[in-house]
Design an enzyme around this catalytic site. Sequence first.
Site, PDB file in Angstrom:
ATOM      1  N   CYS A  14      49.292  41.595  13.457  1.00 42.05           N
ATOM      2  CA  CYS A  14      49.205  42.211  12.130  1.00 42.05           C
ATOM      3  C   CYS A  14      48.727  43.664  12.235  1.00 42.05           C
ATOM      4  CB  CYS A  14      48.353  41.343  11.213  1.00 42.05           C
ATOM      5  SG  CYS A  14      48.729  41.619   9.484  1.00 42.05           S
ATOM      6  N   HIS A  42      49.528  35.911  11.927  1.00 39.83           N
ATOM      7  CA  HIS A  42      48.234  35.693  12.600  1.00 39.83           C
ATOM      8  C   HIS A  42      48.249  34.415  13.423  1.00 39.83           C
ATOM      9  CE1 HIS A  42      45.705  38.787  10.590  1.00 39.83           C
ATOM     10  NE2 HIS A  42      46.653  38.700   9.663  1.00 39.83           N
ATOM     11  N   GLU A  63      46.378  33.503  15.731  1.00 40.79           N
ATOM     12  CA  GLU A  63      45.007  33.048  16.001  1.00 40.79           C
ATOM     13  C   GLU A  63      44.498  32.074  14.939  1.00 40.79           C
ATOM     14  OE1 GLU A  63      45.953  35.950  14.957  1.00 40.79           O
ATOM     15  OE2 GLU A  63      44.567  36.798  13.483  1.00 40.79           O
TER      16      GLU A  63
HETATM   17  N1  GLN Z   1      47.678  45.508   5.801  1.00 42.85           N
HETATM   18  C1  GLN Z   1      46.885  45.688   6.988  1.00 42.85           C
HETATM   19  C2  GLN Z   1      47.178  47.032   7.653  1.00 42.85           C
HETATM   20  O1  GLN Z   1      48.050  47.715   7.256  1.00 42.85           O
HETATM   21  C3  GLN Z   1      47.134  44.572   7.984  1.00 42.85           C
HETATM   22  C4  GLN Z   1      46.675  43.240   7.428  1.00 42.85           C
HETATM   23  C5  GLN Z   1      46.243  42.277   8.458  1.00 42.85           C
HETATM   24  O2  GLN Z   1      45.980  42.614   9.610  1.00 42.85           O
HETATM   25  N2  GLN Z   1      46.085  41.042   8.043  1.00 42.85           N
HETATM   26  O3  GLN Z   1      46.528  47.395   8.580  1.00 42.85           O
END
Ligand code: GLN
EC number: 4.3.3.6
Length: 202
Positions: free
Chosen positions: A84, A184, A186
């Site tokens: 992410c 995610h 994890e």
């Molecule tokens: N929206 C976040 C970003 O742009 C990422 C969100 C996340 O890691 N769950 O960094």
Amino acid sequence: MKAGVLALQGDVEEHIQAFKKAAQELGISIEVIQVKKPQDLREIATLAIPGGESTTIGALAKRTGLLDVLRDAIKEGLPTLGTCAGAIFLAKEVRDSVVGETKQPILGLMDIAVIRNAFGRQRESFEVDLQVGELGTVRAVFIRAPAFIKAWGDARLAASLKHPELGQIYAAAFQGHMVATAFHPELSTTVVHKYMLNLAKK
Ligand code: GLN
């Protein structure tokens, strides 16, 4: 073996637990350390960059002097997983779905283009079963996730899904020793962390 989790901001503890569980399932013993300073990078055989807020992770990496050494270590072959925000941090091309160009500090190592916050308000978070290339079907948890829209060079995209406006997008990317996921792992599975531990053993 030692694994590291970049511990500047984000869901660090979840990655530590995922590495531990993955190692247990593989029958190998590991120690997982939090990477906060350049010297922490020396001993680890694989690294996870957690989800969180990529602008914050980037700003803190710059301030702590980690940005450049981290980039060098990964360039030299440290098997690295970015989830992410971590995936955004690894990507070469980053755009935000609302503000467009971003000036945020990134590692800029993976040959992929990503759009931050690609899923609007209604779908800020959701879960779906996705086919993630050779890793098989994975329960994928998305939280204000980016979309991967393009890859070039040695990078290849996996885990395709349909986006209401963007059409076909992807939620995973592989490039040699680097792996990026928009979701995610994890939080729901150990397959991606096991893949990283296997890369680290080679
Ligand atoms: N929206 C976040 C970003 O742009 C990422 C969100 C996340 O890691 N769950 O960094």
